[in-house]
Design an enzyme around this catalytic site. Structure first.
Site, short mmCIF file in Angstrom:
data_model
loop_
_atom_site.label_atom_id
_atom_site.label_comp_id
_atom_site.label_asym_id
_atom_site.label_seq_id
_atom_site.Cartn_x
_atom_site.Cartn_y
_atom_site.Cartn_z
CD GLU A 130 -87.53 -23.27 11.36
OE1 GLU A 130 -87.49 -22.06 11.67
OE2 GLU A 130 -88.60 -23.89 11.16
CG ASP A 131 -82.25 -19.87 10.76
OD1 ASP A 131 -82.95 -19.06 11.41
OD2 ASP A 131 -81.60 -20.81 11.27
NE ARG A 132 -86.73 -16.22 3.17
CZ ARG A 132 -88.01 -16.58 2.97
NH1 ARG A 132 -88.83 -16.74 3.99
NH2 ARG A 132 -88.44 -16.77 1.74
CG LEU A 133 -80.02 -21.33 5.90
CD1 LEU A 133 -79.13 -21.83 7.03
CD2 LEU A 133 -79.18 -20.68 4.79
#
Length: 199
Positions: free
Chosen positions: A176-179
Site C-alpha cells: 500500500e501507498d506505493r511502499l
C-alpha cells in the site's frame, strides 16, 4: 522441467520457483510468460515475450528459433534480462544474466514433449524472416504435415534453447501507498548476497 530444489530462504532460484508455483495454482493466464530483453551489439534493445520452460540451479530456460532476431542477438551478445509480472499476486521478478545454449540433448528432450502442431509450426516458420503472405506459411505447414504423416517430426537444427544464468534476481511485492518491497540477490561465487532496495 522445473527441477526440485531445497526451499532455502537464501536461495533466490528456489524462491522464484515458489512464486511461479503460486501463480500456476491461482490460474494466472500465461503465468510462464516473461518479457525478454536482448541487445544487438549496436546499442539497440529489443524486447518480446517468451515462455519459461525450465528452471534449475543453473538458470532459466526458454526455446526458440536461433535464426530469429532474438536468437541472433543472443549469440552475438550473450547477455539478457527478463521480467515476470503476476498482477493478481502483486508480484514481479527481474533477472539479469549470461546466456548459454542448451545442449542438443536438452533441446531434443523438450522437442519430444511439444504438441505435434507446434513442432510442425516451428519447422514451417523461419522466425522473424519476411513473409510474402500468410498463405505461403500455411502451405509450408500443410506440406510438412503431409510429409511427416504417421512419423515423428524431427527437431530442426536451428530450433534450440537458451539458458539465462543469473547474475542478479530482484523480487518486487506490491504494498500500500506505493511502499513496495524490493529485495535483490547478487551472485557471489557459489552463493548469493541479498540486499533490500527502496521502492
Amino acid at each position: 522441467m522445473i527441477a526440485g530444489m531445497a526451499r532455502s530462504s537464501h536461495d533466490p532460484i528456489a524462491k522464484f520457483i515458489r512464486w511461479l508455483e503460486d501463480a500456476r495454482r491461482v490460474k494466472i493466464p500465461n503465468y510462464e510468460a516473461m518479457a525478454l530483453a536482448t541487445e544487438a551489439g549496436s546499442g539497440k534493445i529489443s524486447v518480446r515475450f517468451v515462455l519459461l520452460k525450465g528452471i534449475d540451479k543453473r538458470g532459466f530456460v526458454f526455446f526458440t528459433d536461433a535464426r530469429s532476431r532474438k536468437g541472433r542477438e543472443l549469440r552475438d551478445n550473450p547477455r539478457a534480462s527478463f521480467a515476470h509480472y503476476w498482477q493478481p499476486k502483486g508480484r514481479q521478478v527481474r533477472v539479469e544474466g549470461r546466456i548459454e545454449e542448451v545442449t542438443p540433448a536438452e533441446a531434443d528432450a523438450y522437442w519430444t514433449i511439444r504438441p505435434r502442431q507446434s513442432q510442425l509450426a516451428a519447422s514451417a516458420s523461419h522466425q522473424s524472416a519476411r513473409l510474402r503472405s500468410r498463405a505461403e506459411l500455411l502451405e509450408r505447414f500443410a506440406r510438412l504435415a503431409k510429409k511427416f504423416k504417421g512419423r515423428e517430426v524431427p527437431r530442426p537444427s536451428y530450433w534450440t534453447g537458451f539458458r539465462v544464468r543469473p547474475d542478479s534476481i530482484e523480487f518486487w511485492t506490491h504494498r500500500e501507498d506505493r511502499l513496495h518491497d524490493r529485495e535483490i540477490y547478487f551472485r557471489r561465487g557459489r552463493g548469493w548476497r541479498r540486499d533490500l532496495l527502496q521502492p
